[in-house]
Design an enzyme around this catalytic site. Sequence first.
Site, PDB file in Angstrom:
ATOM      1  N   ASN A  32       1.567 -22.597 -29.951  1.00 30.24           N
ATOM      2  CA  ASN A  32       2.848 -22.970 -30.536  1.00 30.24           C
ATOM      3  C   ASN A  32       3.910 -23.006 -29.433  1.00 30.24           C
ATOM      4  O   ASN A  32       4.020 -22.073 -28.638  1.00 30.24           O
ATOM      5  CB  ASN A  32       3.237 -21.944 -31.608  1.00 30.24           C
ATOM      6  N   GLN A  91       3.277 -23.313 -44.066  1.00 32.86           N
ATOM      7  CA  GLN A  91       4.557 -23.671 -44.681  1.00 32.86           C
ATOM      8  C   GLN A  91       4.398 -25.126 -45.116  1.00 32.86           C
ATOM      9  O   GLN A  91       4.334 -26.017 -44.279  1.00 32.86           O
ATOM     10  CB  GLN A  91       5.698 -23.502 -43.681  1.00 32.86           C
ATOM     11  N   HIS A 102       3.305 -32.295 -40.385  1.00 30.04           N
ATOM     12  CA  HIS A 102       1.862 -32.321 -40.101  1.00 30.04           C
ATOM     13  C   HIS A 102       1.353 -30.953 -40.518  1.00 30.04           C
ATOM     14  O   HIS A 102       1.737 -29.938 -39.925  1.00 30.04           O
ATOM     15  CB  HIS A 102       1.638 -32.548 -38.603  1.00 30.04           C
ATOM     16  N   HIS A 104      -0.322 -27.530 -40.907  1.00 26.90           N
ATOM     17  CA  HIS A 104      -0.914 -26.678 -39.872  1.00 26.90           C
ATOM     18  C   HIS A 104      -0.910 -25.228 -40.332  1.00 26.90           C
ATOM     19  O   HIS A 104      -0.068 -24.815 -41.123  1.00 26.90           O
ATOM     20  CB  HIS A 104      -0.186 -26.814 -38.531  1.00 26.90           C
ATOM     21  N   HIS A 106      -0.506 -21.436 -39.099  1.00 22.49           N
ATOM     22  CA  HIS A 106      -0.036 -20.537 -38.043  1.00 22.49           C
ATOM     23  C   HIS A 106      -0.993 -19.353 -38.007  1.00 22.49           C
ATOM     24  O   HIS A 106      -1.283 -18.765 -39.044  1.00 22.49           O
ATOM     25  CB  HIS A 106       1.362 -20.005 -38.350  1.00 22.49           C
TER      26      HIS A 106
END
Length: 121
Positions: A32, A91, A102, A104, A106
């Site tokens: 990230n 999220q 997009h 994803h 975490h």
Amino acid sequence: SAAVRMGFFFGPWKLDPRELFFLRYGVMAFVNYKPVVPGHILIAPVRVVDKFTATSDDELVEMWKLARRIGGLMEGTLYAGSVSAVTYVIQDGADAGQTVPHVHIHVLPRRKGDFARNDEM
């Protein structure tokens, strides 16, 4: 493949293939750019998909299998025992805090005391 020729994208942003540390089965993993904690990584389908519900069954399964694998490494040998837990988060949509269109996951390596109020992370 066509994805390699065209490049890899995270939402509208093109990724350098050298930034990917995992690329297989239609999913990719990368660090990230704005980590919440050291070692914060992202897992996304190679195909740009804005919402979780739009992922294919294969993308869904492979993303979560990879998240489990990386989380296990984080709690195991990767951080020499300094990680005591892992947070997995999606999220899904702007109102949920998603800033890149997009989908994803975490994956955050967690250490005791890394947040004063752990449930407010």
